[in-house]
Motif scaffolding. Structure first.
Motif, PDB file in Angstrom:
ATOM      1  N   THR A   1      -3.890  -8.103  -1.937  1.00  0.00           N
ATOM      2  CA  THR A   1      -3.842  -8.396  -0.509  1.00  0.00           C
ATOM      3  C   THR A   1      -4.383  -9.792  -0.197  1.00  0.00           C
ATOM      4  O   THR A   1      -3.759 -10.558   0.535  1.00  0.00           O
TER       5      THR A   1
ATOM      6  N   TYR B   1      -6.001  -3.574  -5.511  1.00  0.00           N
ATOM      7  CA  TYR B   1      -5.260  -3.659  -4.245  1.00  0.00           C
ATOM      8  C   TYR B   1      -5.800  -4.811  -3.395  1.00  0.00           C
ATOM      9  O   TYR B   1      -5.054  -5.571  -2.793  1.00  0.00           O
TER      10      TYR B   1
ATOM     11  N   LYS C   1       0.810  -1.213   0.000  1.00  0.00           N
ATOM     12  CA  LYS C   1       0.000   0.000   0.000  1.00  0.00           C
ATOM     13  C   LYS C   1       0.848   1.269   0.000  1.00  0.00           C
ATOM     14  O   LYS C   1       0.459   2.288  -0.553  1.00  0.00           O
TER      15      LYS C   1
END
Ligand SMILES: Nc1ncnc2c1ncn2[C@@H]1O[C@H](COP(=O)(O)OP(=O)(O)OP(=O)(O)O)[C@@H](O)[C@H]1O
Ligand SMILES: [Mg+2]
Lengths: 261, 248
Positions: B226, B222, B184
């Motif tokens: 993850t 994202y 991130k």
């Protein structure tokens, strides 16, 4: 050089006038001992008398403050410094350590390896044995200590007695000249002590050279040909098993060994 | 759902084709940004792990000076906000390299955003990884290391065969966290103009005004990264812990 020419007869381990200080505390105050090939030498004494420290000085897990140590007839070379002795040649120390098969009170098996991997580790990565040979030999020793079926288990899944037997196999697999035992049964539940003592006794009977720190008086009496009674960092009594246990000179030692009479 | 009451929502449905991979669609550019993000994240993570391993060993076994320097490094990096560090390291770092080159009589070079990004985030990661790995090494039972020494292993062999593999199960949870953080943190590189996913997203949204489409798409990317890495770390941890009984 390992051609045997410069070796004095058959001395496996010689310790001469060893001193060890932890800060201000003098734990060993001039200890000597001599183990020949085939000897089983037991070190007894009350808690804190310096037994473990003495054993750990032999393979330099502790650095002595002064004194001499010979392993397989070869004197360990030291530089004298203000803080005590420092090995001159770490390669020599590493080489001599492979002649000493240490068995710890708390087993100290490598937890990320299976039992078999534990036993193969030093032969492969220190002694540079071919893997197949190391494996064959490891299985042989695991068989000897009765753990062949458990070879693919991780140590944490074994009982204490099994772990200690695996640790003995690991020490045997390096092909040691001398086995060193530091209270091999005192971390075990009483019902597991017997299986480990039996393995050690078999090793003694086959003529292995051993130095054994133990609180098992009867076992020490039966298995050793030499016994040393340590008190406050000094050898207070030493001799054959018969002499130390039955013809005891020192009052302290007499009181200490009286538990088995 | 009545379309007219949710104006933005209708935008959302109307504009999905903005993400297409054909001419005029932002699909490839978004994926390109995502790829840059992954490259930086992986690069910075590997660099951080390397720094962390040596940093931990230096803190545990190094000389007094080494330990002091490492202490300063980990304390400073962890005390200063990442955004400030990135600006500082990026501009100071590229500036320093170019004045060094200048002093040696070389023309200045254009430092690639990828390399700079990896270096900057890697240095930040290294500080945290040092602490994670130091703790993990200290959690290895002393006796297992002593056993290695007692059997004649050299310090390098001990490290390679015992200390590192035995510390890994203790380190994985902390290191997994660091991976999520670095993945991130790549978005922060947008401030120095590196065209990773966050910057591409902002540009696309700015040009098309379809904020929903692009921010949701970026969020999904994202999130997928993850979730995928969580899965991977779970398996890694399970494998690393296979020698330890489950706590129950
Ligand atoms: N690393 C150390 N640092 C400081 N003191 C130590 C250290 N190791 C041992 N000692 C001290 O040295 C003394 C002797 O310890 P040692 O472990 O050799 O005794 P022992 O005879 O093996 O005792 P036990 O039967 O309880 O195992 C003890 O007083 C102990 O506290
Ligand atoms: Mg002891």
């Amino acid at each position: 050089m390992d051609n045997g020419l410069h070796r004095s007869s058959n001395e496996a381990v010689v310790v001469e006038n060893l001193h060890k200080q932890f800060g201000d505390l003098e734990v060993l105050r001039g200890v000597s001992l001599r183990a020949h090939e085939g000897d089983v030498l037991s070190i007894i004494g009350s808690s804190g008398s310096g037994k473990s420290t003495l054993l750990r000085c032999i393979n330099l897990l502790e650095l002595p403050t002064s004194g001499e140590i010979k392993v397989a007839g070869e004197a360990i070379l030291f530089n004298k410094t203000k803080k005590g002795l420092v090995p001159t040649d770490i390669k020599q120390v590493e080489r001599l350590r492979t002649k000493l098969g240490m068995v710890f009170q708390s087993f100290n098996l490598w937890s990320h390896m299976t039992v078999l991997q534990n036993v193969m580790e030093v032969p492969i990565h220190v002694l540079k044995l071919p893997k197949a040979e190391a494996r064959e030999q490891a299985e042989h020793f695991l068989n000897r200590v009765g753990l062949w079926e458990k070879r693919d288990q991780f140590p944490a899944f074994l009982s204490g007695g099994q772990q200690q037997r695996a640790a003995i196999a690991r020490a045997l697999a390096i092909g040691p000249r001398v086995m060193l035992f530091d209270e091999p049964t005192s971390a075990l539940d009483p019902e597991l002590v017997g299986e480990v003592l039996k393995v050690i006794k078999d090793l003694a009977n086959e003529g292995r050279t051993m130095i054994l720190v133990t609180h098992e008086m009867k076992f020490a009496r039966d298995v050793s040909n030499q016994v040393i009674f340590l008190h406050n960092g000094l050898v207070e009594e030493s001799g054959t098993s018969q002499q130390v246990f039955y013809e005891t000179q020192s009052e302290r030692c007499k009181a200490f060994v009286s538990s088995i009479h | 759902m009545p379309p007219n009451t949710y104006h933005n929502m209708s935008d959302l449905f109307a504009n999905w084709q903005l993400l297409s991979f054909s001419d005029g669609g932002w699909g490839w550019r978004m994926l390109g940004g995502f790829w840059s993000t992954i490259q930086i994240a992986v690069g910075a993570y590997v660099l951080g792990l390397t720094i962390g391993l040596f940093g931990a060993l230096g803190k545990l076994h190094g000389s007094t000076i080494t330990r002091w320097l490492l202490e300063i490094y980990t304390t400073l990096i962890r005390a200063v906000p990442e955004l400030v560090l990135i600006l500082l390291l990026y501009y100071a770092g590229t500036g320093a390299i170019n004045s060094l080159l200048d002093a040696m009589g070389h023309p200045p070079i254009d430092i690639s955003g990828l390399v700079a990004g990896i270096a900057v985030l890697g240095i930040v990661q290294g500080a945290y990884a040092t602490e994670v790995i130091r703790g993990a090494i200290r959690a290895v039972p002393r006796g297992q290391i002593e056993a290695a020494q007692a059997f004649g292993m050299s310090s390098i062999t001990t490290l390679r065969r015992v200390t590192i593999p035995a510390m890994i199960p203790h380190a994985i949870p902390g290191l997994a966290n660091l991976w999520l953080i670095v993945a991130k943190d790549t978005a922060l590189l947008a401030v120095v103009g590196f065209s990773e996913l966050a910057l591409v997203t902002r540009q696309a949204a700015g040009v098309t005004h379809a904020y929903w489409v692009f921010f949701l798409a970026a969020g999904a990317l994202y999130l997928s990264l993850t979730l995928f890495s969580n899965l991977l770390f779970k398996r890694l941890e399970k494998h690393a812990r296979r020698g330890q009984p489950e706590l129950s």
